[in-house]
Write a protein that holds these residues in place. Sequence first.
Motif, PDB file in Angstrom:
ATOM      1  N   LYS A   7      60.390 -34.255 -44.143  1.00 18.52           N
ATOM      2  CA  LYS A   7      59.517 -35.288 -43.572  1.00 18.52           C
ATOM      3  C   LYS A   7      59.017 -36.282 -44.621  1.00 18.52           C
ATOM      4  N   LEU A   8      59.146 -35.902 -45.909  1.00 21.51           N
ATOM      5  CA  LEU A   8      58.713 -36.832 -46.964  1.00 21.51           C
ATOM      6  C   LEU A   8      59.846 -37.696 -47.489  1.00 21.51           C
ATOM      7  N   GLN A   9      61.077 -37.263 -47.204  1.00 24.39           N
ATOM      8  CA  GLN A   9      62.203 -37.872 -47.918  1.00 24.39           C
ATOM      9  C   GLN A   9      62.370 -39.376 -47.717  1.00 24.39           C
ATOM     10  N   ASN A  10      62.102 -39.867 -46.525  1.00 25.97           N
ATOM     11  CA  ASN A  10      62.322 -41.302 -46.300  1.00 25.97           C
ATOM     12  C   ASN A  10      61.027 -42.086 -46.179  1.00 25.97           C
ATOM     13  N   LEU A  11      59.953 -41.487 -46.673  1.00 27.84           N
ATOM     14  CA  LEU A  11      58.639 -42.109 -46.538  1.00 27.84           C
ATOM     15  C   LEU A  11      58.426 -43.158 -47.633  1.00 27.84           C
ATOM     16  N   THR A  12      57.857 -44.302 -47.260  1.00 26.40           N
ATOM     17  CA  THR A  12      57.478 -45.309 -48.259  1.00 26.40           C
ATOM     18  C   THR A  12      56.032 -45.723 -47.984  1.00 26.40           C
ATOM     19  N   PRO A  13      55.302 -46.124 -49.007  1.00 25.04           N
ATOM     20  CA  PRO A  13      53.899 -46.508 -48.794  1.00 25.04           C
ATOM     21  C   PRO A  13      53.773 -47.699 -47.851  1.00 25.04           C
ATOM     22  N   TYR A  14      52.676 -47.744 -47.113  1.00 24.08           N
ATOM     23  CA  TYR A  14      52.410 -48.858 -46.200  1.00 24.08           C
ATOM     24  C   TYR A  14      51.842 -50.007 -47.010  1.00 24.08           C
ATOM     25  N   ILE A  15      52.665 -51.002 -47.272  1.00 27.48           N
ATOM     26  CA  ILE A  15      52.209 -52.185 -48.014  1.00 27.48           C
ATOM     27  C   ILE A  15      52.422 -53.385 -47.105  1.00 27.48           C
ATOM     28  N   PRO A  16      51.335 -53.861 -46.460  1.00 20.88           N
ATOM     29  CA  PRO A  16      51.510 -54.909 -45.459  1.00 20.88           C
ATOM     30  C   PRO A  16      52.074 -56.200 -46.039  1.00 20.88           C
ATOM     31  N   ASN A  17      51.638 -56.593 -47.218  1.00 21.16           N
ATOM     32  CA  ASN A  17      52.095 -57.864 -47.790  1.00 21.16           C
ATOM     33  C   ASN A  17      52.527 -57.699 -49.235  1.00 21.16           C
ATOM     34  N   GLU A  18      53.794 -58.004 -49.504  1.00 17.43           N
ATOM     35  CA  GLU A  18      54.309 -57.919 -50.869  1.00 17.43           C
ATOM     36  C   GLU A  18      53.845 -59.130 -51.676  1.00 17.43           C
ATOM     37  N   THR A 103      54.189 -41.419 -26.044  1.00 23.15           N
ATOM     38  CA  THR A 103      53.659 -42.774 -26.190  1.00 23.15           C
ATOM     39  C   THR A 103      54.390 -43.659 -25.179  1.00 23.15           C
ATOM     40  N   VAL A 104      53.905 -44.875 -25.005  1.00 22.21           N
ATOM     41  CA  VAL A 104      54.554 -45.809 -24.090  1.00 22.21           C
ATOM     42  C   VAL A 104      55.032 -46.986 -24.950  1.00 22.21           C
ATOM     43  N   SER A 105      56.320 -47.018 -25.201  1.00 21.94           N
ATOM     44  CA  SER A 105      56.874 -47.950 -26.203  1.00 21.94           C
ATOM     45  C   SER A 105      57.096 -49.349 -25.631  1.00 21.94           C
ATOM     46  N   ALA A 106      56.845 -50.407 -26.411  1.00 20.56           N
ATOM     47  CA  ALA A 106      56.402 -50.391 -27.795  1.00 20.56           C
ATOM     48  C   ALA A 106      54.880 -50.286 -27.891  1.00 20.56           C
ATOM     49  N   ASP A 107      54.425 -49.538 -28.910  1.00 22.43           N
ATOM     50  CA  ASP A 107      52.985 -49.382 -29.107  1.00 22.43           C
ATOM     51  C   ASP A 107      52.699 -49.271 -30.605  1.00 22.43           C
ATOM     52  N   PHE A 108      51.448 -49.003 -30.937  1.00 20.73           N
ATOM     53  CA  PHE A 108      50.976 -48.915 -32.326  1.00 20.73           C
ATOM     54  C   PHE A 108      51.809 -47.883 -33.108  1.00 20.73           C
ATOM     55  N   SER A 109      52.318 -48.299 -34.252  1.00 19.00           N
ATOM     56  CA  SER A 109      53.296 -47.471 -34.967  1.00 19.00           C
ATOM     57  C   SER A 109      52.714 -46.172 -35.544  1.00 19.00           C
ATOM     58  N   MET A 110      51.382 -46.123 -35.718  1.00 12.09           N
ATOM     59  CA  MET A 110      50.815 -44.933 -36.368  1.00 12.09           C
ATOM     60  C   MET A 110      50.935 -43.669 -35.506  1.00 12.09           C
ATOM     61  N   TYR A 111      51.048 -43.836 -34.183  1.00 14.51           N
ATOM     62  CA  TYR A 111      51.178 -42.643 -33.327  1.00 14.51           C
ATOM     63  C   TYR A 111      52.454 -41.875 -33.696  1.00 14.51           C
ATOM     64  N   ALA A 112      53.557 -42.615 -33.789  1.00 14.75           N
ATOM     65  CA  ALA A 112      54.832 -41.982 -34.135  1.00 14.75           C
ATOM     66  C   ALA A 112      54.771 -41.409 -35.548  1.00 14.75           C
ATOM     67  N   PHE A 113      54.099 -42.148 -36.440  1.00 13.37           N
ATOM     68  CA  PHE A 113      53.990 -41.705 -37.836  1.00 13.37           C
ATOM     69  C   PHE A 113      53.305 -40.331 -37.921  1.00 13.37           C
ATOM     70  N   TYR A 114      52.143 -40.191 -37.273  1.00 11.49           N
ATOM     71  CA  TYR A 114      51.432 -38.908 -37.349  1.00 11.49           C
ATOM     72  C   TYR A 114      52.190 -37.814 -36.601  1.00 11.49           C
ATOM     73  N   GLY A 115      52.887 -38.194 -35.545  1.00 11.96           N
ATOM     74  CA  GLY A 115      53.706 -37.219 -34.837  1.00 11.96           C
ATOM     75  C   GLY A 115      54.763 -36.611 -35.755  1.00 11.96           C
ATOM     76  N   ARG A 116      55.402 -37.481 -36.538  1.00 14.12           N
ATOM     77  CA  ARG A 116      56.431 -36.995 -37.484  1.00 14.12           C
ATOM     78  C   ARG A 116      55.805 -36.106 -38.539  1.00 14.12           C
ATOM     79  N   GLN A 117      54.651 -36.526 -39.069  1.00 13.09           N
ATOM     80  CA  GLN A 117      54.010 -35.734 -40.124  1.00 13.09           C
ATOM     81  C   GLN A 117      53.596 -34.362 -39.600  1.00 13.09           C
ATOM     82  N   CYS A 118      53.262 -34.299 -38.317  1.00 15.46           N
ATOM     83  CA  CYS A 118      52.826 -33.020 -37.742  1.00 15.46           C
ATOM     84  C   CYS A 118      54.007 -32.227 -37.182  1.00 15.46           C
TER      85      CYS A 118
END
Length: 351
Positions: A7-18, A103-118
């Motif tokens: 679950k960590l292998q493809n994770l990258t930090p959330y950086i909204p603006n480069e 979830t009801v797609s498309a929706d806020f991305s953090m729901y899927a994110f925490y689902g994967r982490q859990c």
Amino acid sequence: MFELNQKLQNLTPYIPNEKKYRIYLDANESFLEMPDILRKEIHQGLDALLLNRYPDPLAAEACEAFAAYHGLPTKNIVAGNGSDELISVLFMSFLQKGERFATVSADFSMYAFYGRQCEVEHVEIPKNADLTIDPDAVIKTCKERDIRLLIFSNPCNPTSLGLERADVLRIVRELSALVVIDEAYMDFWDQSIVSCFADYDNLMILKTCSKAFGMAGVRLGFAVANDRLAGILKAAKSPYNVNSITQMVGAVTLRHKDLTESAIQDIINSKHELMAGVRKLQTEYGGFTALDSCTNFVSLQMEAPQSFHAYLGEKGIAVRFTEGLIRVTAGTRKENEAYLKAMREYLMKGC
Ligand SMILES: *Cc1c(COP(=O)(O)O)cnc(C)c1O
């Protein structure tokens, strides 16, 4: 070498603006700076804080101010380090191995994110072609797939569309799953179900101070639920999740309902101006559709959204490109005008 788990292998930090932009219309923040009256009170509050001591684990003063703002009992409120933290605690605690959430797609991305982490299974219920929610489809899928937790934002980020109160409550009533309604943008619309929190054994409502209250940098969110669910959420969160400074800033701000209400009106007016400008361009040039907005942002369905996103970036204007939509936060009049000017130029080029 230390192996990262899957679950960590493809994770990258959330950086909204480069990169740096001239204008930020990408994060649905409030464009209004904090009024001087509040700044002053916050300075005084800071002087009185005992920063060598741990914060109040239940953030009583902030919860009381939030409860008073909405006319709710304080005991049914739980504060979080942004509603984002509360979402993470909900996933960690209300779901266990082998269970499914929807979830009801498309929706806020953090729901899927925490689902994967859990490591729980995610069932994505599609929206209608016009991106509205079909309550019957949601109810049917949740029943068929034995969903334990259903979460969606209302009004929705990123579509800006809202589902009316009666439809939301029908979903809650029909399901035995925990239904979490994320009302991050409900301050800009009038279909909140927060006053119904005690009528159901499976309902939780999330609110945030990051959007309408202009406190994205403060990190403060709230959950509202019946005695049993609020009690268990208080027990499941980490004890000192909301720091003393945030508690104080939240309490001070929430006590000034008049200031917030006038700020919300300013933001809604800005959204209307932005929408009017966008709709005018839609009539003149076509090539895109602005969705109806119940929020502080405008969502656009268009051909080649990436190219428009990149064009705005070159002009120093940050907007969000997510789930195939261009999401533009309402800004100051000047910012809206700069955005509309750039959009007109882009459409005139005929791309
Ligand atoms: C912005 C947003 C949040 C996050 O709010 P924080 O309180 O800043 O963590 C939650 N849900 C939705 C749908 C949002 O757009």
